[in-house]
Scaffold this motif. Structure first.
Motif, mmCIF file in Angstrom:
data_model
loop_
_atom_site.group_PDB
_atom_site.id
_atom_site.type_symbol
_atom_site.label_atom_id
_atom_site.label_comp_id
_atom_site.label_asym_id
_atom_site.label_seq_id
_atom_site.Cartn_x
_atom_site.Cartn_y
_atom_site.Cartn_z
ATOM 1 N N MET A 1 -3.589 0.223 -15.148
ATOM 2 C CA MET A 1 -4.104 -0.081 -16.373
ATOM 3 C C MET A 1 -3.556 -1.467 -16.443
ATOM 4 O O MET A 1 -2.731 -2.096 -16.227
ATOM 5 N N ALA A 2 -4.737 -2.379 -16.968
ATOM 6 C CA ALA A 2 -4.490 -3.914 -17.082
ATOM 7 C C ALA A 2 -3.696 -4.262 -18.288
ATOM 8 O O ALA A 2 -3.228 -3.588 -19.504
ATOM 9 N N ALA A 3 -2.886 -5.238 -17.788
ATOM 10 C CA ALA A 3 -2.116 -5.980 -19.052
ATOM 11 C C ALA A 3 -2.814 -6.399 -20.283
ATOM 12 O O ALA A 3 -4.021 -6.701 -20.251
ATOM 13 N N PRO A 4 -2.038 -6.429 -21.178
ATOM 14 C CA PRO A 4 -2.856 -7.056 -22.467
ATOM 15 C C PRO A 4 -3.304 -8.239 -22.466
ATOM 16 O O PRO A 4 -2.792 -9.265 -21.516
ATOM 17 N N LEU A 5 -4.520 -8.412 -23.087
ATOM 18 C CA LEU A 5 -5.249 -9.941 -22.673
ATOM 19 C C LEU A 5 -4.339 -11.086 -23.219
ATOM 20 O O LEU A 5 -4.458 -11.998 -22.465
ATOM 21 N N GLU A 6 -3.712 -10.942 -24.170
ATOM 22 C CA GLU A 6 -2.845 -12.147 -24.558
ATOM 23 C C GLU A 6 -1.613 -12.559 -23.274
ATOM 24 O O GLU A 6 -1.408 -13.480 -23.188
ATOM 25 N N ASP A 7 -1.040 -11.395 -22.803
ATOM 26 C CA ASP A 7 -0.348 -11.617 -21.784
ATOM 27 C C ASP A 7 -0.793 -12.422 -20.568
ATOM 28 O O ASP A 7 -0.285 -13.333 -19.849
ATOM 29 N N LEU A 8 -2.037 -11.795 -20.385
ATOM 30 C CA LEU A 8 -2.963 -12.603 -19.125
ATOM 31 C C LEU A 8 -3.495 -14.030 -19.697
ATOM 32 O O LEU A 8 -3.405 -14.886 -18.621
ATOM 33 N N ARG A 9 -3.684 -14.211 -20.534
ATOM 34 C CA ARG A 9 -3.798 -15.655 -21.276
ATOM 35 C C ARG A 9 -2.692 -16.416 -20.991
ATOM 36 O O ARG A 9 -2.944 -17.625 -20.606
ATOM 37 N N ARG A 10 -1.388 -15.973 -21.455
ATOM 38 C CA ARG A 10 -0.407 -17.045 -21.257
ATOM 39 C C ARG A 10 -0.106 -17.233 -19.668
ATOM 40 O O ARG A 10 0.444 -18.190 -19.243
ATOM 41 N N GLU A 11 -0.233 -15.996 -19.028
ATOM 42 C CA GLU A 11 -0.131 -16.285 -17.307
ATOM 43 C C GLU A 11 -0.916 -17.242 -17.173
ATOM 44 O O GLU A 11 -0.682 -17.955 -16.084
ATOM 45 N N LEU A 12 -2.301 -17.245 -17.708
ATOM 46 C CA LEU A 12 -3.211 -18.142 -16.805
ATOM 47 C C LEU A 12 -2.599 -19.626 -17.237
ATOM 48 O O LEU A 12 -2.898 -20.688 -16.657
ATOM 49 N N ALA A 13 -2.328 -19.737 -18.773
ATOM 50 C CA ALA A 13 -2.049 -20.979 -19.079
ATOM 51 C C ALA A 13 -0.590 -21.503 -18.086
ATOM 52 O O ALA A 13 -0.436 -22.843 -17.927
#
Length: 240
Positions: A1-13
Motif C-alpha cells: 500500500m502506498a504511503a500517504p500523499l503528503e508524506d510522499l510530497r515531503r520526501e520529494l521536497a
C-alpha cells in the motif's frame, strides 16, 4: 500500500535539493530512494488522476534524468568530455525509463495530457542522445558519434531540429574521412582535409541550445565582437 500523499510530497521536497547538487553521494541517494517514491506516487496518480498526485508523480519521474542531463552539459561546457559522456549516457537511460513509465501511466489513466507528457519525455530522451554525441566527439569517439547521430537524425526527421542534427552528422563524417586518410597512410591529404570547415567544426563540440539553457538557465547569447577587434579599435580611436 502506498504511503500517504503528503508524506510522499515531503520526501520529494527532501530529494529535490540533492538533484541540484549532484555529488556522488547525492546521486547514490537519489538512485536508492527515487524508485520506491515514483512507484508510490504512481499508485496515487492512478487513483486520483489529477491534482497534486499528478504534479508530484511527474516531477519525481523526471528528477534524476534532468539532473544528470544538466550536470552532463555543464561538464561538456567545461570540456570535461569523459565525465560529460558518462553523465549524458546515464541521463539518456534515465529519460528513456521515465518516458516508458509515462507511456504506461497514460495507458492506465485516461488523461490526455499524459500522452503529451509521454511524447515530450521521448523527445527529451533523444535530446540527451544528441548531447551525448557532443561528448563523444570531444573524446575522439567519432564512429560512436556517427552512429548515434544517424539514430537521432532518423528520429527527428519529421519532428525536431533535423537541420542542426544533420549538420553535426555531416561534420562528424567529414572528420571520419580525415581519420581514414591518416590511418591509410596519407598524412598530407589528411592534413589538407583537416582544413575544411566541417572538420574544424567537428572538433569543437558545443552544447545544443536546449542543453545550454538547461545548464545555465538561459539560451546562449549572440556572439560578441572581441574588445580588441579591428572594428572596435577603429571605433574607439576615431577622431583621436
Amino acid at each position: 500500500m502506498a504511503a500517504p500523499l503528503e508524506d510522499l510530497r515531503r520526501e520529494l521536497a527532501e530529494l529535490a535539493p540533492l538533484a541540484d547538487d549532484l555529488t556522488p553521494a547525492n546521486l547514490a541517494r537519489l538512485r536508492e530512494r527515487l524508485p520506491a517514491l515514483v512507484e508510490d506516487l504512481e499508485a496515487h496518480l492512478v487513483e486520483r488522476r489529477r491534482g497534486p498526485a499528478r504534479m508530484h508523480a511527474l516531477r519525481a519521474n523526471r528528477l534524476l534524468g534532468d539532473a544528470l542531463y544538466r550536470e552532463g552539459v555543464q561538464a561538456l561546457r567545461a570540456r570535461d568530455h569523459g565525465r560529460a559522456e558518462r553523465l549524458l549516457l546515464a541521463a539518456g537511460e534515465e529519460r528513456v525509463a521515465a518516458a516508458l513509465r509515462l507511456i504506461g501511466w497514460s495507458a492506465r489513466v485516461a488523461v490526455p495530457s499524459l500522452d503529451n507528457e509521454a511524447g515530450e519525455a521521448v523527445r527529451e530522451g533523444w535530446q540527451a542522445c544528441w548531447e551525448l554525441t557532443k561528448a563523444q566527439r570531444g573524446n575522439g569517439r567519432w564512429r560512436a558519434a556517427e552512429q548515434a547521430l544517424k539514430a537521432v537524425a532518423a528520429r527527428v526527421a519529421a519532428d525536431g531540429p533535423y537541420e542542426a542534427v544533420a549538420q553535426d552528422l555531416k561534420a562528424v563524417q567529414a572528420k571520419l574521412e580525415q581519420v581514414d586518410l591518416k590511418d591509410s597512410g596519407h598524412p598530407v591529404r589528411a592534413a589538407l582535409r583537416g582544413l575544411r570547415p566541417d572538420v574544424r567544426r567537428a572538433a569543437r563540440p558545443a552544447p545544443t541550445v536546449s542543453g545550454h539553457t538547461a545548464a545555465t538557465g538561459g539560451p546562449p547569447g549572440p556572439p560578441q565582437a572581441p574588445f580588441f577587434s579591428s572594428g572596435n579599435y577603429e571605433r574607439r580611436t576615431r577622431g583621436r
